[in-house]
Design a protein around this motif. Structure first.
Motif, short mmCIF file in Angstrom:
data_model
loop_
_atom_site.label_atom_id
_atom_site.label_comp_id
_atom_site.label_asym_id
_atom_site.label_seq_id
_atom_site.Cartn_x
_atom_site.Cartn_y
_atom_site.Cartn_z
N VAL A 88 5.48 58.48 -7.83
CA VAL A 88 6.69 57.73 -7.56
C VAL A 88 6.30 57.39 -6.06
O VAL A 88 6.49 58.16 -5.59
N ASP A 93 17.65 49.38 -11.74
CA ASP A 93 18.66 50.87 -11.15
C ASP A 93 19.68 50.62 -10.13
O ASP A 93 19.33 50.48 -8.98
N GLN A 137 17.33 49.77 -6.89
CA GLN A 137 16.17 49.81 -6.79
C GLN A 137 15.48 49.41 -7.70
O GLN A 137 15.89 49.55 -8.89
N TRP A 138 14.55 48.34 -7.97
CA TRP A 138 13.58 47.71 -9.11
C TRP A 138 12.24 48.67 -9.06
O TRP A 138 12.20 49.91 -7.79
N ASN A 139 12.00 49.34 -11.02
CA ASN A 139 10.83 49.95 -10.68
C ASN A 139 9.91 49.14 -11.89
O ASN A 139 10.51 48.03 -13.22
#
Length: 96
Positions: free
Chosen positions: A11, A58, A63-65
């Motif tokens: 991560v 998210d 948050q982007w992922n």
């Protein structure tokens, strides 16, 4: 950050300078994945080893992922052995 939840092995946040695309102005996400593999698991990977699968947001944590996988050349035993010798980012993973 999320007690009691499982997460993936790497991560990694995009570093604005270390992960900059050498040609364009934006980030090079392959560089982020390669750096994360080295810092968190102690593995050496190349851009050809990285496959991105999807993009998500998210909404709970804002948050982007991007999720993907790495074709790893080491066995799990080799990775565990490497981590016991000291990896710079190994303490980022809870339960390591």
């Amino acid at each position: 950050m999320r007690p009691g939840e499982l997460d993936i092995g790497i991560v990694e946040a995009v570093h604005p300078h270390q992960d900059r695309d050498p040609i364009g102005q934006g980030p090079d996400l392959f560089s982020t994945a390669i750096r994360g593999g080295k810092e968190e698991l102690g593995i050496e990977i190349s851009k050809n080893d990285v496959k991105f699968l999807g993009f998500g947001v998210d909404e709970q944590y804002y948050q982007w992922n991007i999720i993907g996988f790495v074709q790893c050349h080491e066995t799990i035993e080799e990775i565990v052995s490497q981590r016991t010798r000291g990896i710079s980012g190994k303490w980022e993973i809870i339960g390591a």
